[in-house]
Each structure stands twice: as C-alpha cells, then as structure tokens.
Design a protein around this motif. Structure first.
Motif, PDB file in Angstrom:
ATOM      1  N   LYS A  93     -18.417 -23.063  -4.366  1.00  0.00           N
ATOM      2  CA  LYS A  93     -19.193 -22.849  -3.147  1.00  0.00           C
ATOM      3  C   LYS A  93     -19.744 -21.434  -3.074  1.00  0.00           C
ATOM      4  N   THR A  94     -19.161 -20.515  -3.839  1.00  0.00           N
ATOM      5  CA  THR A  94     -19.641 -19.134  -3.837  1.00  0.00           C
ATOM      6  C   THR A  94     -19.664 -18.595  -5.260  1.00  0.00           C
ATOM      7  N   PHE A  95     -20.524 -17.620  -5.468  1.00  0.00           N
ATOM      8  CA  PHE A  95     -20.581 -16.940  -6.755  1.00  0.00           C
ATOM      9  C   PHE A  95     -19.242 -16.277  -7.055  1.00  0.00           C
ATOM     10  N   ASP A  96     -18.631 -15.675  -6.044  1.00  0.00           N
ATOM     11  CA  ASP A  96     -17.366 -14.958  -6.227  1.00  0.00           C
ATOM     12  C   ASP A  96     -16.284 -15.882  -6.793  1.00  0.00           C
ATOM     13  N   LYS A  97     -16.201 -17.100  -6.282  1.00  0.00           N
ATOM     14  CA  LYS A  97     -15.190 -18.040  -6.796  1.00  0.00           C
ATOM     15  C   LYS A  97     -15.475 -18.394  -8.247  1.00  0.00           C
ATOM     16  N   MET A  98     -16.746 -18.599  -8.584  1.00  0.00           N
ATOM     17  CA  MET A  98     -17.104 -18.910  -9.963  1.00  0.00           C
ATOM     18  C   MET A  98     -16.828 -17.713 -10.875  1.00  0.00           C
ATOM     19  N   PHE A  99     -17.239 -16.521 -10.435  1.00  0.00           N
ATOM     20  CA  PHE A  99     -17.068 -15.305 -11.223  1.00  0.00           C
ATOM     21  C   PHE A  99     -15.599 -15.024 -11.511  1.00  0.00           C
ATOM     22  N   ASN A 100     -14.728 -15.384 -10.568  1.00  0.00           N
ATOM     23  CA  ASN A 100     -13.302 -15.105 -10.720  1.00  0.00           C
ATOM     24  C   ASN A 100     -12.516 -16.248 -11.355  1.00  0.00           C
ATOM     25  N   ASP A 101     -13.206 -17.273 -11.828  1.00  0.00           N
ATOM     26  CA  ASP A 101     -12.549 -18.375 -12.541  1.00  0.00           C
ATOM     27  C   ASP A 101     -12.484 -18.011 -14.027  1.00  0.00           C
ATOM     28  N   ASP A 102     -11.285 -17.857 -14.550  1.00  0.00           N
ATOM     29  CA  ASP A 102     -11.098 -17.457 -15.944  1.00  0.00           C
ATOM     30  C   ASP A 102     -11.697 -18.457 -16.935  1.00  0.00           C
ATOM     31  N   LYS A 103     -11.921 -19.698 -16.513  1.00  0.00           N
ATOM     32  CA  LYS A 103     -12.526 -20.684 -17.393  1.00  0.00           C
ATOM     33  C   LYS A 103     -14.030 -20.439 -17.554  1.00  0.00           C
ATOM     34  N   ILE A 104     -14.621 -19.775 -16.595  1.00  0.00           N
ATOM     35  CA  ILE A 104     -16.070 -19.501 -16.612  1.00  0.00           C
ATOM     36  C   ILE A 104     -16.338 -18.094 -17.140  1.00  0.00           C
ATOM     37  N   VAL A 105     -15.638 -17.108 -16.579  1.00  0.00           N
ATOM     38  CA  VAL A 105     -15.798 -15.703 -16.985  1.00  0.00           C
ATOM     39  C   VAL A 105     -14.417 -15.175 -17.358  1.00  0.00           C
ATOM     40  N   SER A 106     -14.274 -14.766 -18.610  1.00  0.00           N
ATOM     41  CA  SER A 106     -12.964 -14.283 -19.051  1.00  0.00           C
ATOM     42  C   SER A 106     -12.620 -12.978 -18.334  1.00  0.00           C
ATOM     43  N   GLN A 123     -15.636  -5.885 -18.023  1.00  0.00           N
ATOM     44  CA  GLN A 123     -16.812  -5.201 -18.565  1.00  0.00           C
ATOM     45  C   GLN A 123     -17.977  -5.242 -17.575  1.00  0.00           C
ATOM     46  N   ILE A 124     -18.218  -6.386 -16.960  1.00  0.00           N
ATOM     47  CA  ILE A 124     -19.298  -6.513 -15.981  1.00  0.00           C
ATOM     48  C   ILE A 124     -19.044  -5.589 -14.795  1.00  0.00           C
ATOM     49  N   ASN A 125     -17.828  -5.594 -14.283  1.00  0.00           N
ATOM     50  CA  ASN A 125     -17.497  -4.728 -13.153  1.00  0.00           C
ATOM     51  C   ASN A 125     -17.670  -3.252 -13.508  1.00  0.00           C
ATOM     52  N   PHE A 126     -17.294  -2.888 -14.727  1.00  0.00           N
ATOM     53  CA  PHE A 126     -17.462  -1.506 -15.172  1.00  0.00           C
ATOM     54  C   PHE A 126     -18.939  -1.131 -15.216  1.00  0.00           C
ATOM     55  N   GLN A 127     -19.765  -1.996 -15.794  1.00  0.00           N
ATOM     56  CA  GLN A 127     -21.197  -1.705 -15.886  1.00  0.00           C
ATOM     57  C   GLN A 127     -21.836  -1.596 -14.508  1.00  0.00           C
ATOM     58  N   VAL A 128     -21.484  -2.487 -13.607  1.00  0.00           N
ATOM     59  CA  VAL A 128     -22.024  -2.448 -12.246  1.00  0.00           C
ATOM     60  C   VAL A 128     -21.625  -1.139 -11.565  1.00  0.00           C
ATOM     61  N   SER A 129     -20.371  -0.751 -11.713  1.00  0.00           N
ATOM     62  CA  SER A 129     -19.888   0.495 -11.118  1.00  0.00           C
ATOM     63  C   SER A 129     -20.593   1.711 -11.722  1.00  0.00           C
ATOM     64  N   LEU A 130     -20.698   1.738 -13.039  1.00  0.00           N
ATOM     65  CA  LEU A 130     -21.327   2.855 -13.738  1.00  0.00           C
ATOM     66  C   LEU A 130     -22.784   3.023 -13.316  1.00  0.00           C
ATOM     67  N   ILE A 131     -23.541   1.941 -13.328  1.00  0.00           N
ATOM     68  CA  ILE A 131     -24.954   2.014 -12.960  1.00  0.00           C
ATOM     69  C   ILE A 131     -25.085   2.372 -11.477  1.00  0.00           C
ATOM     70  N   GLY A 132     -24.222   1.826 -10.653  1.00  0.00           N
ATOM     71  CA  GLY A 132     -24.252   2.168  -9.225  1.00  0.00           C
ATOM     72  C   GLY A 132     -24.032   3.658  -8.990  1.00  0.00           C
ATOM     73  N   LYS A 133     -23.094   4.241  -9.723  1.00  0.00           N
ATOM     74  CA  LYS A 133     -22.827   5.677  -9.589  1.00  0.00           C
ATOM     75  C   LYS A 133     -23.991   6.502 -10.116  1.00  0.00           C
ATOM     76  N   MET A 134     -24.633   6.017 -11.173  1.00  0.00           N
ATOM     77  CA  MET A 134     -25.786   6.722 -11.724  1.00  0.00           C
ATOM     78  C   MET A 134     -26.936   6.722 -10.711  1.00  0.00           C
ATOM     79  N   ILE A 135     -27.191   5.589 -10.091  1.00  0.00           N
ATOM     80  CA  ILE A 135     -28.248   5.493  -9.083  1.00  0.00           C
ATOM     81  C   ILE A 135     -27.931   6.408  -7.904  1.00  0.00           C
TER      82      ILE A 135
END
Length: 95
Positions: A5-18, A24-36
C-alpha cells in the motif's frame, strides 16, 4: 507495487530490496541531500558550483536529481568549494 500500500513498506521488504541495497540507497540519498544543503547554504547555484569545481553543471544536476551515482573524484571536486571532503569513519555498534 503488488500487495504493497506504500512505497515505504515495499522498500523495507527484504524480498524486494536487500538490506545492503537499502543501506546503499539511504547513504546516497543522505550524501546528495547534504551536498545540496551545503551548496544552498553557500548561496551557490549549480552553475556557480560548476564554475568553482570544474565539474559540468549538467553533471551536478544529474547527481542532485539522483539520476547518476557520483564517482569519488567528481564528488571531491564538488565538495571542495563547499568546504567539505570525504572521510572514512568507523560504523557505530548497533547493539
């Protein structure tokens, strides 16, 4: 999204996203956010940062929109005029 029902539930399902990919995705989002945030704090446009860093504005735009993953040398060039660098730090014990 199937049964999700939500992206968050899908994103946090280990069967979909390890867990490794999620980290790695969270790190990249954080890094780019800090750069901006650092660029905006300095009052630089992407074009200003491109001039100061020697990195094309289009490359900065692709990084900031998460359409590409930064190479370390590119990231170092971009961070220097912002007053930042990269460092390796120990991972805190999560226990």
């Amino acid at each position: 999204m199937g049964n999700y029902k939500t992206f968050d539930k899908m994103f946090n399902d280990d069967k979909i996203v390890s867990p490794e990919d999620r980290e790695q995705i969270n790190f990249q989002v954080s890094l780019i956010g800090k750069m901006i945030k650092a660029r905006e704090k300095k009052g630089f446009s992407q074009r200003d940062l491109a001039t100061l860093s020697g990195v094309k504005q289009s490359v900065i735009a692709r990084l900031e929109s998460m359409k590409s993953t930064p190479q370390i040398d590119t990231l170092l060039k971009i961070l220097a005029p912002l007053g930042y660098t990269l460092s390796i730090t120990p991972i805190e014990n999560k226990q």
